[in-house]
Design a protein around this motif. Structure first.
Motif, PDB file in Angstrom:
ATOM      1  N   PHE A   1       6.447  -5.056   4.932  1.00 50.10           N
ATOM      2  CA  PHE A   1       5.550  -5.852   4.094  1.00 50.10           C
ATOM      3  C   PHE A   1       4.960  -4.969   2.987  1.00 50.10           C
ATOM      4  O   PHE A   1       4.892  -5.361   1.828  1.00 50.10           O
ATOM      5  CB  PHE A   1       4.427  -6.451   4.956  1.00 50.10           C
ATOM      6  CG  PHE A   1       3.557  -7.429   4.222  1.00 50.10           C
ATOM      7  CD1 PHE A   1       3.891  -8.779   4.171  1.00 50.10           C
ATOM      8  CD2 PHE A   1       2.405  -7.009   3.568  1.00 50.10           C
ATOM      9  CE1 PHE A   1       3.083  -9.688   3.488  1.00 50.10           C
ATOM     10  CE2 PHE A   1       1.600  -7.912   2.882  1.00 50.10           C
ATOM     11  CZ  PHE A   1       1.943  -9.255   2.852  1.00 50.10           C
ATOM     12  N   ARG A   2       4.556  -3.756   3.368  1.00 54.06           N
ATOM     13  CA  ARG A   2       3.964  -2.836   2.384  1.00 54.06           C
ATOM     14  C   ARG A   2       4.994  -2.428   1.330  1.00 54.06           C
ATOM     15  O   ARG A   2       4.703  -2.377   0.141  1.00 54.06           O
ATOM     16  CB  ARG A   2       3.442  -1.589   3.123  1.00 54.06           C
ATOM     17  CG  ARG A   2       2.758  -0.563   2.247  1.00 54.06           C
ATOM     18  CD  ARG A   2       2.225   0.602   3.062  1.00 54.06           C
ATOM     19  NE  ARG A   2       3.234   1.212   3.940  1.00 54.06           N
ATOM     20  CZ  ARG A   2       4.211   2.015   3.529  1.00 54.06           C
ATOM     21  NH1 ARG A   2       4.295   2.329   2.268  1.00 54.06           N
ATOM     22  NH2 ARG A   2       5.075   2.515   4.385  1.00 54.06           N
ATOM     23  N   ARG A   3       6.239  -2.187   1.764  1.00 55.10           N
ATOM     24  CA  ARG A   3       7.258  -1.731   0.814  1.00 55.10           C
ATOM     25  C   ARG A   3       7.786  -2.856  -0.076  1.00 55.10           C
ATOM     26  O   ARG A   3       8.047  -2.663  -1.245  1.00 55.10           O
ATOM     27  CB  ARG A   3       8.440  -1.093   1.565  1.00 55.10           C
ATOM     28  CG  ARG A   3       8.168   0.357   1.972  1.00 55.10           C
ATOM     29  CD  ARG A   3       9.379   1.022   2.565  1.00 55.10           C
ATOM     30  NE  ARG A   3       9.656   0.556   3.911  1.00 55.10           N
ATOM     31  CZ  ARG A   3      10.660  -0.233   4.252  1.00 55.10           C
ATOM     32  NH1 ARG A   3      11.523  -0.627   3.334  1.00 55.10           N
ATOM     33  NH2 ARG A   3      10.819  -0.634   5.498  1.00 55.10           N
ATOM     34  N   GLN A   4       7.915  -4.073   0.537  1.00 54.41           N
ATOM     35  CA  GLN A   4       8.617  -5.132  -0.206  1.00 54.41           C
ATOM     36  C   GLN A   4       7.710  -6.191  -0.826  1.00 54.41           C
ATOM     37  O   GLN A   4       8.091  -6.837  -1.790  1.00 54.41           O
ATOM     38  CB  GLN A   4       9.585  -5.859   0.738  1.00 54.41           C
ATOM     39  CG  GLN A   4      10.679  -4.981   1.281  1.00 54.41           C
ATOM     40  CD  GLN A   4      11.368  -5.641   2.468  1.00 54.41           C
ATOM     41  OE1 GLN A   4      11.325  -6.847   2.636  1.00 54.41           O
ATOM     42  NE2 GLN A   4      11.997  -4.842   3.306  1.00 54.41           N
ATOM     43  N   VAL A   5       6.538  -6.407  -0.232  1.00 54.65           N
ATOM     44  CA  VAL A   5       5.760  -7.584  -0.639  1.00 54.65           C
ATOM     45  C   VAL A   5       4.459  -7.236  -1.364  1.00 54.65           C
ATOM     46  O   VAL A   5       4.228  -7.694  -2.488  1.00 54.65           O
ATOM     47  CB  VAL A   5       5.452  -8.486   0.585  1.00 54.65           C
ATOM     48  CG1 VAL A   5       4.666  -9.724   0.155  1.00 54.65           C
ATOM     49  CG2 VAL A   5       6.739  -8.883   1.294  1.00 54.65           C
TER      50      VAL A   5
ATOM     51  N   GLU B   1       0.128   4.292 -11.439  1.00 53.50           N
ATOM     52  CA  GLU B   1       0.297   4.723 -10.047  1.00 53.50           C
ATOM     53  C   GLU B   1       1.221   3.802  -9.231  1.00 53.50           C
ATOM     54  O   GLU B   1       2.147   4.291  -8.557  1.00 53.50           O
ATOM     55  CB  GLU B   1      -1.055   4.882  -9.360  1.00 53.50           C
ATOM     56  CG  GLU B   1      -0.879   5.559  -8.018  1.00 53.50           C
ATOM     57  CD  GLU B   1      -2.173   5.669  -7.249  1.00 53.50           C
ATOM     58  OE1 GLU B   1      -2.967   6.542  -7.577  1.00 53.50           O
ATOM     59  OE2 GLU B   1      -2.361   4.853  -6.321  1.00 53.50           O
ATOM     60  N   PRO B   2       1.040   2.460  -9.290  1.00 58.74           N
ATOM     61  CA  PRO B   2       1.939   1.613  -8.488  1.00 58.74           C
ATOM     62  C   PRO B   2       3.410   1.774  -8.880  1.00 58.74           C
ATOM     63  O   PRO B   2       4.305   1.673  -8.039  1.00 58.74           O
ATOM     64  CB  PRO B   2       1.465   0.187  -8.807  1.00 58.74           C
ATOM     65  CG  PRO B   2       0.101   0.322  -9.385  1.00 58.74           C
ATOM     66  CD  PRO B   2       0.023   1.672  -9.991  1.00 58.74           C
TER      67      PRO B   2
ATOM     68  N   LEU C   1      -2.569 -10.575   2.064  1.00 60.77           N
ATOM     69  CA  LEU C   1      -2.034  -9.257   1.710  1.00 60.77           C
ATOM     70  C   LEU C   1      -1.970  -8.302   2.899  1.00 60.77           C
ATOM     71  O   LEU C   1      -1.656  -7.127   2.740  1.00 60.77           O
ATOM     72  CB  LEU C   1      -2.898  -8.625   0.617  1.00 60.77           C
ATOM     73  CG  LEU C   1      -2.618  -9.089  -0.803  1.00 60.77           C
ATOM     74  CD1 LEU C   1      -3.576  -8.447  -1.767  1.00 60.77           C
ATOM     75  CD2 LEU C   1      -1.196  -8.754  -1.230  1.00 60.77           C
ATOM     76  N   ARG C   2      -2.316  -8.810   4.072  1.00 57.82           N
ATOM     77  CA  ARG C   2      -2.413  -7.976   5.287  1.00 57.82           C
ATOM     78  C   ARG C   2      -3.333  -6.783   5.059  1.00 57.82           C
ATOM     79  O   ARG C   2      -3.005  -5.653   5.428  1.00 57.82           O
ATOM     80  CB  ARG C   2      -1.037  -7.459   5.719  1.00 57.82           C
ATOM     81  CG  ARG C   2      -0.182  -8.500   6.350  1.00 57.82           C
ATOM     82  CD  ARG C   2       0.879  -7.840   7.203  1.00 57.82           C
ATOM     83  NE  ARG C   2       2.032  -8.704   7.307  1.00 57.82           N
ATOM     84  CZ  ARG C   2       3.129  -8.392   7.957  1.00 57.82           C
ATOM     85  NH1 ARG C   2       3.227  -7.221   8.561  1.00 57.82           N
ATOM     86  NH2 ARG C   2       4.129  -9.219   8.020  1.00 57.82           N
TER      87      ARG C   2
ATOM     88  N   GLN D   1       5.332  -8.317  -4.888  1.00 57.92           N
ATOM     89  CA  GLN D   1       5.528  -9.771  -5.002  1.00 57.92           C
ATOM     90  C   GLN D   1       4.208 -10.527  -5.001  1.00 57.92           C
ATOM     91  O   GLN D   1       4.095 -11.570  -5.614  1.00 57.92           O
ATOM     92  CB  GLN D   1       6.387 -10.262  -3.838  1.00 57.92           C
ATOM     93  CG  GLN D   1       7.620  -9.404  -3.667  1.00 57.92           C
ATOM     94  CD  GLN D   1       8.797 -10.240  -3.263  1.00 57.92           C
ATOM     95  OE1 GLN D   1       9.032 -11.297  -3.823  1.00 57.92           O
ATOM     96  NE2 GLN D   1       9.535  -9.779  -2.292  1.00 57.92           N
ATOM     97  N   ILE D   2       3.263 -10.012  -4.252  1.00 50.53           N
ATOM     98  CA  ILE D   2       1.929 -10.622  -4.226  1.00 50.53           C
ATOM     99  C   ILE D   2       0.929  -9.534  -4.568  1.00 50.53           C
ATOM    100  O   ILE D   2       0.854  -8.513  -3.873  1.00 50.53           O
ATOM    101  CB  ILE D   2       1.586 -11.210  -2.835  1.00 50.53           C
ATOM    102  CG1 ILE D   2       2.682 -12.168  -2.369  1.00 50.53           C
ATOM    103  CG2 ILE D   2       0.239 -11.925  -2.877  1.00 50.53           C
ATOM    104  CD1 ILE D   2       2.448 -12.750  -0.973  1.00 50.53           C
TER     105      ILE D   2
END
Ligand code: ATP
Ligand code: SF4
Ligand code: MG
Length: 323
Positions: free
Chosen positions: A86-90, A118-119, A57-58, A94-95
């Motif tokens: 990564f923060r905006r799309q993944v 919230e998300p 998830l970085r 997605q994960i």
């Protein structure tokens, strides 16, 4: 013909900078999962299970450093993305992940609904009405009634809180769900209920699941594949049935023997010794100081994963002799 994996991870390495030096907490981990499949990551405390999840998830800690790795989601190279992309799309979209101890870290002063929504507000810019609708849908996936949205965390039981954090992770409809010790704080009955729900979710949503636990018996309940980690490396990985019934790596054998199983007459055994300090790893096979089957070569050469006769991959010199 095999289809493109949902998630394909190759040679993941993460180290932590400490005063004692660089600690290789994740040291060359590779695996893949398909849609609707669950991979279990098991191993003793400190094996690196949570570090793998945080790397995916970085979200590694500030002293963490990604040394190498490739990660593809449905064939798309995620490590090619900038942190911002990564923060905006993944991440979460997605994960998503249910963190170790997540149900205890719900914000006590915010209603559960606010936290689940919230998300949706942050990542989707959803209106209040849309967010409520989606939050209700997520709650229904974990069999919680919509009234839960108006409750505060302290008004929920441990099992309900855990379901609420799973709903939170599912609210953006991710393809991959990482669960880090999702039931370890729960009593046995509630644990069984959550496990049943997770199995339903996996099937209904065709989710790819990474299920992290120190309890190999629990992993066997939901996982198609099991990876046994030891000191940052994969000791054995393969079809759950093969790893559970005929483990090939001595560590996997001991880990299984350390679990009491109702149908078995033998008493559980404890694994001798303790896992190594990552700052001063033993030479050769990292398990050799504890391994009852160790021989000369084990203390000098590090074994790589090789195919075993059961279909699993094991990092043990004994397998070379068998093959
Ligand atoms: N921020 C950090 N700095 C230095 N070392 C760390 C850091 N985070 C984790 N570690 C070390 O990295 C190793 C792997 O830790 P990790 O939390 O990934 O293990 P785990 O398998 O999830 O263990 P557990 O079952 O206890 O949750 C351990 O030796 C741990 O002490
Ligand atoms: S390589 Fe040697 S020490 Fe390592 S698990 Fe196999 S037998 Fe044991
Ligand atoms: Mg952990």
């Amino acid at each position: 013909m095999t289809s493109t994996p949902l998630l394909d991870v190759t040679d993941l390495r993460l180290s932590y900078a400490t005063e004692a030096g660089e600690l290789p907490a994740v040291d060359g981990i590779s695996f893949s999962i398909q849609e609707g499949e669950a991979l279990g990551l098991v191993g003793e405390s400190g094996a690196g299970k949570s570090s793998v999840a945080l790397t995916l998830l970085r979200l590694w800690p500030r002293n963490g450093r990604l040394v190498s790795g490739q990660m593809k989601l449905s064939g798309n190279n995620l490590f090619a993305l900038s942190d911002d992309a990564f923060r905006r799309q993944v991440r979460w979209q997605q994960i998503a992940m249910v963190f170790q101890g997540a149900s205890e870290s719900l914000n006590p002063v915010l209603r559960v609904g606010t936290q689940i929504m919230e998300p949706l507000r942050v990542h989707r810019g959803a209106s209040k009405q849309e967010a409520i609708q989606e939050a209700r849908r997520a709650l229904s996936l974990v069999y919680l009634p919509p009234e839960i949205l108006d409750r505060y965390p302290h008004e929920l039981s441990g099992g309900m809180k855990q379901r609420a954090v799973i709903a939170m992770a599912l609210v953006l409809q991710p393809k991959v769900l990482i669960l880090d010790e999702p039931t370890s704080a729960l009593d046995v009955t509630t644990q069984a209920q959550i496990m049943d729900q997770l199995k339903d979710l996996k099937e209904q949503l065709n989710l790819g699941i990474i299920f992290i636990t120190h309890d190999i018996a629990l992993a066997s309940d939901i996982c198609d594949t099991i990876g046994v980690m030891y000191a940052g490396k994969m000791a054995e990985m393969g079809p759950a049935e093969a790893v559970l019934n005929t483990p090939q790596h001595p560590y996997a054998q001991l880990l299984l023997a350390s679990v009491a199983r109702i149908q078995q007459e033998e008493q559980p055994v404890s694994i001798p010794g303790v896992p190594p300090n990552l700052a001063s790893l033993p030479s050769g096979c990292r398990f050799h100081p504890r391994c009852p089957k160790a021989f000369d070569r084990c203390s000098t050469e590090l074994p790589n994963l090789i195919a075993s006769p059961t279909g699993s991959l094991g990092a043990c010199w004994l397998l070379e002799e068998k093959s």
